[in-house]
Design an enzyme around this catalytic site. Structure first.
Site, short mmCIF file in Angstrom:
data_model
loop_
_atom_site.label_atom_id
_atom_site.label_comp_id
_atom_site.label_asym_id
_atom_site.label_seq_id
_atom_site.Cartn_x
_atom_site.Cartn_y
_atom_site.Cartn_z
N CYS A 2 66.84 43.64 18.24
CA CYS A 2 67.56 44.90 18.08
C CYS A 2 67.87 45.05 16.60
CB CYS A 2 68.87 44.85 18.85
SG CYS A 2 68.63 44.47 20.59
N ARG A 27 62.51 47.43 15.12
CA ARG A 27 63.03 46.22 15.76
C ARG A 27 63.31 46.41 17.24
NH1 ARG A 27 65.08 42.45 11.86
NH2 ARG A 27 66.25 41.50 13.55
N TRP A 75 66.41 46.77 21.97
CA TRP A 75 65.30 46.32 22.80
C TRP A 75 65.95 45.62 23.97
CZ3 TRP A 75 63.23 41.70 24.68
CH2 TRP A 75 61.92 41.79 25.17
N ASN A 101 73.01 41.83 18.36
CA ASN A 101 71.60 41.47 18.46
C ASN A 101 71.55 40.02 18.91
OD1 ASN A 101 68.86 41.12 18.18
ND2 ASN A 101 68.92 40.94 15.94
N GLY A 102 70.80 39.73 19.97
CA GLY A 102 70.72 38.36 20.46
C GLY A 102 71.02 38.32 21.95
N GLU A 486 42.52 38.09 18.55
CA GLU A 486 43.40 39.00 17.83
C GLU A 486 42.97 40.46 18.03
OE1 GLU A 486 46.17 38.97 16.63
OE2 GLU A 486 46.29 40.55 15.14
N LYS A 490 45.29 43.39 19.68
CA LYS A 490 45.58 44.67 19.00
C LYS A 490 45.31 45.83 19.94
CE LYS A 490 47.50 43.65 16.46
NZ LYS A 490 47.83 42.33 16.04
N GLU A 493 47.95 45.96 22.93
CA GLU A 493 49.37 46.23 22.65
C GLU A 493 49.62 47.66 22.15
OE1 GLU A 493 51.42 43.92 19.62
OE2 GLU A 493 49.58 43.71 18.49
N HIS A 509 30.92 31.07 32.52
CA HIS A 509 31.68 30.18 33.41
C HIS A 509 32.67 30.94 34.28
CE1 HIS A 509 29.86 26.69 31.60
NE2 HIS A 509 30.16 27.17 30.39
N LYS A 609 59.41 44.63 17.02
CA LYS A 609 58.76 43.90 15.94
C LYS A 609 59.10 42.41 15.94
CE LYS A 609 56.22 43.47 12.30
NZ LYS A 609 54.78 43.41 12.56
O1 M6R Z 1 57.12 37.36 13.46
P1 M6R Z 1 56.16 36.47 14.17
O2 M6R Z 1 54.89 36.31 13.45
O3 M6R Z 1 56.76 35.15 14.57
O4 M6R Z 1 55.85 37.24 15.53
C1 M6R Z 1 55.08 36.66 16.53
C2 M6R Z 1 54.61 37.70 17.53
O5 M6R Z 1 55.70 38.24 18.20
C3 M6R Z 1 53.82 38.82 16.86
O6 M6R Z 1 52.74 38.33 16.13
C4 M6R Z 1 53.29 39.82 17.91
O7 M6R Z 1 52.35 39.20 18.73
C5 M6R Z 1 52.70 41.06 17.24
N1 M6R Z 1 53.29 42.24 17.81
C6 M6R Z 1 51.26 41.21 17.46
O8 M6R Z 1 50.76 42.35 16.85
#
Ligand code: M6R
Length: 614
Positions: A2, A27, A75, A101-102, A486, A490, A493, A509, A609
């Site tokens: 958050c 965030r 969030w 936040n937390g 990766e 992308k 998400e 397999h 984020k």
């Molecule tokens: O800040 P971090 O690199 O530790 O974050 C890890 C993941 O939460 C982050 O890479 C997430 O998978 C991204 N949204 C991917 O695009």
């Protein structure tokens, strides 16, 4: 997860808080709220949805004459993202109002005890427990700040808190444990936020709270930071280096696109001053005192989540290939819960863009408990992971705001490659020629990335053919396999299309059963050890009706034409460095597919984020 913003001073609080919330929206964006103090009363506004919904609500009432306020963008963890669950949360009497936040892990027990004492809760959140707990402790001879400290000793979990009290309009209290809090110091005014983004346009002078700190910020410009035991602390006032243009979109439609295009600069910044071609070597000052330990280490364990985990996986390939030191990669989110075998001869490398990911922090904690040396690879200077690690290496990607990580990934690769070369030299596995070839290739990456970026319009054209796709496979082998993972992450998400990645040879397999007429399969089919084998894998997919898209090395078109419907060429580069270049078309493709599908690219659904909850 958050975002928290706060202001105390002589200016109007609402516009400052609103701008701050907009800056922190990446965030979390399930709901937003604000509490404004006008010297007599606290007005609370909260609304589910994005900050723009809150803006409409508050602006309608034309809120002025409030010089103290706190705001929040959420969030959701405990309770749905509804108006009532949005922050701020007021205590029963309305005297204590706070944003959080937390996660408060023992909130259920605290809530039960408070209910037994007559407190009635309006929301399903863990946060409302804190405001009522503070109120229940505050008495005539106990000040609000003392009540805050006492309440926090009863709380387990993580928090960044900003707290105001109706009967103390001249003070703002903030506290931190496990969730970052930055305080900006202005002329008789203070700005509070979860990170520096909302502060930079007001002041460059900041202090970062440590875990267990409680600070009182007063309207007269005086501030006091104490420990939970009420000992006075004197945190260093630091100067922010963040540039305002780094947190604005400029001419780009989205932060994600801006950040994709920033990669050449980000790689240049991340390798600058770290390569010594004359010595065919690498200088990593941050970890130099641990080099002996690396040589004695039985193995290196890389821990991370999400995109950073994909970088870690590439790092494993780099370290084993170039330094011949055994390396393993772990999901940080699993590490702590499976009783891992670690000892003092192990080196654990935690990789994180934000440096605040709770799962990665938890992995660090257990690694340290078991005596391992912990190094961090982080982008955010002074972040929790950077501070928890024994030492580390910063990436210099600059602030990443788009929720989908792009430049963080490639800068992490650059630092991991530097580390692997250094270890290879130390371990006498790399001669000067090979080391120099690799370092020169790495230095050429920014220019080669520009060439790939120049192909944007071709990739955007290809994106049109993905709009109605239901499933997409991403396949690669060797160094390129983590980049396939990766690419799939992308796409899923930000465009919400189901995507999966496999090492190309694994398809037979099992997953090949899913291949159907016209299903897009993206191959990273660049030159290298397994090139011929990858072509065979492409044939296997094509024979089952797949539509093949190849990311290929320049000059290899003729070899792939018969099997691929579309070929995207990237410049030739050493096989080890293919991930740097192959990542870009995959990022651009996902970006444009999401745009064409009308998705909110920078704020994809259900995400945030930095994931500061376990
Ligand atoms: O800040 P971090 O690199 O530790 O974050 C890890 C993941 O939460 C982050 O890479 C997430 O998978 C991204 N949204 C991917 O695009």
């Amino acid at each position: 997860m958050c975002g928290i913003v706060g202001y105390i001073g002589e200016k109007q609080a609402w516009p400052i808080i609103l701008k701050g919330l907009e800056r922190l929206e990446y965030r979390g964006y399930d709901s937003a709220g604000v509490a404004l103090h006008n010297n007599e009363n606290i007005l609370v506004y909260k609304k589910s949805g994005k900050v723009e919904n809150l803006k409409k609500l508050v602006d309608e009432e034309n809120r002025t004459n409030h010089n103290l306020g706190i705001g929040h963008t959420r969030w959701a963890t405990h309770g749905a993202p509804s108006d009532v669950n949005s922050h701020p949360h007021a205590s029963q009497s309305g005297n204590i109002v706070l944003v959080h936040n937390g996660i408060i892990e023992n909130y259920a027990a605290l809530k039960q005890a408070l209910e037994a004492r007559g407190y009635v809760f309006k929301s399903e959140t863990d946060t409302e427990v804190i405001s009522n707990l503070i109120e229940s402790i505050k008495k005539e001879n106990i000040s609000t700040v003392e009540a805050v400290r006492l309440a926090l000793t009863q709380v387990t979990g993580a928090y960044g808190l900003a707290i105001i009290s109706q009967d103390e309009p001249d003070q703002l209290i903030v506290a931190r444990k496990g969730s970052p809090i930055v305080i900006g110091i202005g002329e008789k005014e203070f700005f509070v936020a979860s990170d520096a983004a909302p502060i930079i346009e007001h002041t460059k002078q900041v202090i970062y709270l440590d875990d267990g700190d409680v600070a009182i910020l007063q309207r007269n410009g005086v501030y006091t930071v104490t420990s939970m035991a009420n000992e006075i602390k004197h945190p260093e006032v630091k100067s922010l280096e963040l540039d305002i243009t780094a947190i604005e979109k400029g001419d780009f439609d989205h932060f994600m696109l801006k950040e994709i295009f920033e990669q050449p600069r980000a790689i240049t910044d991340s390798i600058r001053g770290r390569i010594n071609l004359a010595a065919a070597d690498v200088i990593l000052g941050g970890i130099s005192q641990y080099e002996e330990k690396f040589l004695k280490a039985k193995r290196i364990i890389l821990v991370a989540c999400g995109t950073s985990w994909h970088a870690a996986l590439t790092g494993e390939y780099f370290v084993e290939e170039l330094a011949r030191i055994p390396a393993e990669v772990e999901y940080a989110s699993e590490f702590r819960y499976r009783n891992p075998v670690i000892n003092e001869n192990d080196i654990v490398i935690a990789i994180s863009q934000s440096g605040e990911t709770a799962d990665t922090l938890a992995a660090i904690e257990i690694a340290k408990e078991k005596g391992a040396t912990v190094l961090g690879i982080c982008n955010v200077i002074g972040s929790s992971i950077a501070r928890q690690a024994d030492a580390g290496i910063y990436t210099h990607a600059g602030q990443e705001i788009g929720v989908a990580s792009t430049k963080a990934f490639t800068t992490q690769l650059s630092v991991l490659l530097l580390l692997a070369v250094r270890l290879g030299k130390l371990n006498k596995q790399l001669d000067d020629k090979r080391s120099n070839d690799l370092l020169k290739s790495l230095m050429s990456v920014p220019d080669l990335m520009e060439k790939v970026l120049a192909e944007k319009s071709n990739i955007f054209e290809l994106a049109k053919t993905f709009i109605t796709a239901k499933d997409v496979f991403y396949l690669g082998r060797g160094f390129a396999f983590p980049t396939a993972l990766e690419g799939a992450l992308k796409l899923k998400e930000i465009s919400y299309i189901h995507a999966e990645a496999y090492p190309a040879a694994e398809m037979k397999h099992g997953p090949i059963a899913l291949i159907d007429e016209g299903m897009p399969v993206i191959f990273i089919a660049t030159e290298g050890k397994s090139f011929d084998k990858v072509i065979s894998n492409m044939e296997e997919m094509k024979a089952r009706g797949a539509r093949i898209i190849a990311i290929a090395s320049e000059g290899t078109k003729s070899l792939l034409e018969s099997v691929s419907e579309t070929i995207i060429e990237i410049p030739k580069i050493d096989e080890i460095l293919v991930p740097f270049l192959a990542a870009i078309p995959l990022q651009l493709l996902s970006y444009q597919v999401a745009v064409l599908r009308g998705c909110d690219v920078d704020k994809p659904r259900n995400l945030a984020k930095s994931v500061t909850v376990e």
